[in-house]
Design a protein around this motif. Structure first.
Motif, PDB file in Angstrom:
ATOM      1  N   ASP A  14       0.829  -1.323  -0.051  1.00  0.00           N
ATOM      2  CA  ASP A  14       0.162  -0.066   0.081  1.00  0.00           C
ATOM      3  C   ASP A  14       0.849   1.297  -0.042  1.00  0.00           C
ATOM      4  OD1 ASP A  14      -2.150  -1.496   0.272  1.00  0.00           O
ATOM      5  OD2 ASP A  14      -2.381  -1.560   2.338  1.00  0.00           O
ATOM      6  N   VAL A  15       1.963   1.262   0.600  1.00  0.00           N
ATOM      7  CA  VAL A  15       2.482   2.417   1.067  1.00  0.00           C
ATOM      8  C   VAL A  15       4.102   2.598   0.425  1.00  0.00           C
ATOM      9  CG1 VAL A  15       1.332   3.004   2.899  1.00  0.00           C
ATOM     10  CG2 VAL A  15       3.417   1.769   3.236  1.00  0.00           C
ATOM     11  N   GLU A  16       4.518   1.362  -0.167  1.00  0.00           N
ATOM     12  CA  GLU A  16       6.112   1.409  -0.299  1.00  0.00           C
ATOM     13  C   GLU A  16       6.408   2.529  -1.541  1.00  0.00           C
ATOM     14  OE1 GLU A  16       9.116  -2.038  -1.136  1.00  0.00           O
ATOM     15  OE2 GLU A  16       7.335  -2.446  -1.913  1.00  0.00           O
ATOM     16  N   PHE A  17       5.773   2.967  -2.255  1.00  0.00           N
ATOM     17  CA  PHE A  17       6.124   3.939  -3.317  1.00  0.00           C
ATOM     18  C   PHE A  17       5.490   5.288  -3.011  1.00  0.00           C
ATOM     19  CE2 PHE A  17       6.115  -0.071  -5.679  1.00  0.00           C
ATOM     20  CZ  PHE A  17       7.450  -0.090  -6.140  1.00  0.00           C
ATOM     21  N   GLU A  18       4.895   5.351  -1.813  1.00  0.00           N
ATOM     22  CA  GLU A  18       4.592   6.674  -1.310  1.00  0.00           C
ATOM     23  C   GLU A  18       4.951   7.159   0.109  1.00  0.00           C
ATOM     24  OE1 GLU A  18       0.160   6.262   0.482  1.00  0.00           O
ATOM     25  OE2 GLU A  18       0.352   5.102  -1.469  1.00  0.00           O
ATOM     26  N   PHE A  19       6.113   6.515   0.347  1.00  0.00           N
ATOM     27  CA  PHE A  19       6.712   6.915   1.921  1.00  0.00           C
ATOM     28  C   PHE A  19       7.161   8.312   1.944  1.00  0.00           C
ATOM     29  CE2 PHE A  19       8.485   2.436   2.950  1.00  0.00           C
ATOM     30  CZ  PHE A  19       7.165   1.893   3.444  1.00  0.00           C
ATOM     31  N   GLU A  20       7.657   8.926   0.727  1.00  0.00           N
ATOM     32  CA  GLU A  20       8.028   9.994   0.898  1.00  0.00           C
ATOM     33  C   GLU A  20       6.958  10.994   1.180  1.00  0.00           C
ATOM     34  OE1 GLU A  20      10.211  13.775  -1.691  1.00  0.00           O
ATOM     35  OE2 GLU A  20      10.216  11.613  -2.374  1.00  0.00           O
ATOM     36  N   ASP A  21       5.812  11.015   0.413  1.00  0.00           N
ATOM     37  CA  ASP A  21       4.524  11.710   0.462  1.00  0.00           C
ATOM     38  C   ASP A  21       3.879  11.460   1.811  1.00  0.00           C
ATOM     39  OD1 ASP A  21       5.081  13.032  -2.052  1.00  0.00           O
ATOM     40  OD2 ASP A  21       3.702  11.651  -3.062  1.00  0.00           O
ATOM     41  N   PHE A  79       4.853   3.789  15.673  1.00  0.00           N
ATOM     42  CA  PHE A  79       3.780   2.764  14.974  1.00  0.00           C
ATOM     43  C   PHE A  79       4.329   1.708  14.432  1.00  0.00           C
ATOM     44  CE2 PHE A  79       1.394   1.035  11.811  1.00  0.00           C
ATOM     45  CZ  PHE A  79       0.197   0.780  12.328  1.00  0.00           C
ATOM     46  N   GLN A  80       3.777   0.539  14.715  1.00  0.00           N
ATOM     47  CA  GLN A  80       4.325  -0.868  14.041  1.00  0.00           C
ATOM     48  C   GLN A  80       3.272  -1.931  13.914  1.00  0.00           C
ATOM     49  OE1 GLN A  80       7.749  -2.400  15.901  1.00  0.00           O
ATOM     50  NE2 GLN A  80       7.485  -4.356  15.191  1.00  0.00           N
ATOM     51  N   ASN A  81       3.400  -2.279  12.771  1.00  0.00           N
ATOM     52  CA  ASN A  81       2.467  -3.674  12.435  1.00  0.00           C
ATOM     53  C   ASN A  81       3.254  -4.584  11.746  1.00  0.00           C
ATOM     54  OD1 ASN A  81       2.677  -3.040   9.765  1.00  0.00           O
ATOM     55  ND2 ASN A  81       0.477  -1.944   9.547  1.00  0.00           N
ATOM     56  N   GLU A  82       2.854  -5.582  11.142  1.00  0.00           N
ATOM     57  CA  GLU A  82       3.568  -6.573  10.941  1.00  0.00           C
ATOM     58  C   GLU A  82       4.465  -6.262   9.332  1.00  0.00           C
ATOM     59  OE1 GLU A  82       1.791 -10.035   8.845  1.00  0.00           O
ATOM     60  OE2 GLU A  82      -0.097  -9.055   9.585  1.00  0.00           O
ATOM     61  N   PHE A  83       3.781  -5.052   8.792  1.00  0.00           N
ATOM     62  CA  PHE A  83       4.283  -4.629   7.483  1.00  0.00           C
ATOM     63  C   PHE A  83       5.418  -3.600   7.455  1.00  0.00           C
ATOM     64  CE2 PHE A  83       0.208  -6.807   6.703  1.00  0.00           C
ATOM     65  CZ  PHE A  83       0.687  -7.656   5.920  1.00  0.00           C
ATOM     66  N   ILE A  84       5.032  -2.525   8.418  1.00  0.00           N
ATOM     67  CA  ILE A  84       5.883  -1.278   8.309  1.00  0.00           C
ATOM     68  C   ILE A  84       5.912  -0.816   9.627  1.00  0.00           C
ATOM     69  CG2 ILE A  84       5.022  -0.532   6.086  1.00  0.00           C
ATOM     70  CD1 ILE A  84       2.722   1.275   7.501  1.00  0.00           C
ATOM     71  N   PHE A  85       6.896   0.252   9.815  1.00  0.00           N
ATOM     72  CA  PHE A  85       7.149   0.954  11.111  1.00  0.00           C
ATOM     73  C   PHE A  85       7.271   2.477  10.909  1.00  0.00           C
ATOM     74  CE2 PHE A  85      11.630   0.377   9.470  1.00  0.00           C
ATOM     75  CZ  PHE A  85      12.135   1.632   9.715  1.00  0.00           C
ATOM     76  N   ALA A  86       6.837   3.198  11.724  1.00  0.00           N
ATOM     77  CA  ALA A  86       6.941   4.529  11.797  1.00  0.00           C
ATOM     78  C   ALA A  86       7.379   5.305  13.094  1.00  0.00           C
ATOM     79  CB  ALA A  86       5.644   5.139  11.027  1.00  0.00           C
ATOM     80  N   SER A  87       7.995   6.359  13.081  1.00  0.00           N
ATOM     81  CA  SER A  87       8.244   7.152  14.280  1.00  0.00           C
ATOM     82  C   SER A  87       8.454   8.569  13.934  1.00  0.00           C
ATOM     83  CB  SER A  87       9.341   6.780  14.923  1.00  0.00           C
ATOM     84  OG  SER A  87      10.641   6.982  13.984  1.00  0.00           O
TER      85      SER A  87
END
Length: 87
Positions: A14-21, A79-87
């Motif tokens: 879902d987000v791999e190509f929209e990480f920057e935005d 935030f973390q789920n089984e696919f992505i992390f964010a801080s």
């Protein structure tokens, strides 16, 4: 709350190509919420948002800034789920 709202049901696909935005959007929304809720017009608010994929790899993130221990402060969220992390 913002991290969870934006990322809770997302996967790498879902987000791999929209990480920057997405990271810019999250950082802007956090900054606006801080300014609105704390009513601090004369202070500089810095927000750093990092998003990555959970692919059994390590990550190291560093930053530097000038810091005045008498007036500066910080807060963190993650935030973390089984696919992505964010801080």
């Amino acid at each position: 709350d913002i991290l969870r709202e934006k990322l809770e049901n997302k996967s790498t696909d879902d987000v791999e190509f929209e990480f920057e935005d997405l990271s810019k959007s999250i950082a802007d929304e956090v900054k606006e919420k801080i300014k609105a809720s704390l009513n601090i017009p004369r202070y500089k608010v810095l927000v750093q948002a990092t998003i990555g994929t959970m692919k059994d790899q390590g990550v190291k993130i560093t930053s530097r800034c000038l810091w005045d221990t008498n007036t500066d402060n910080y807060a963190t969220a993650s935030f973390q789920n089984e696919f992505i992390f964010a801080s």
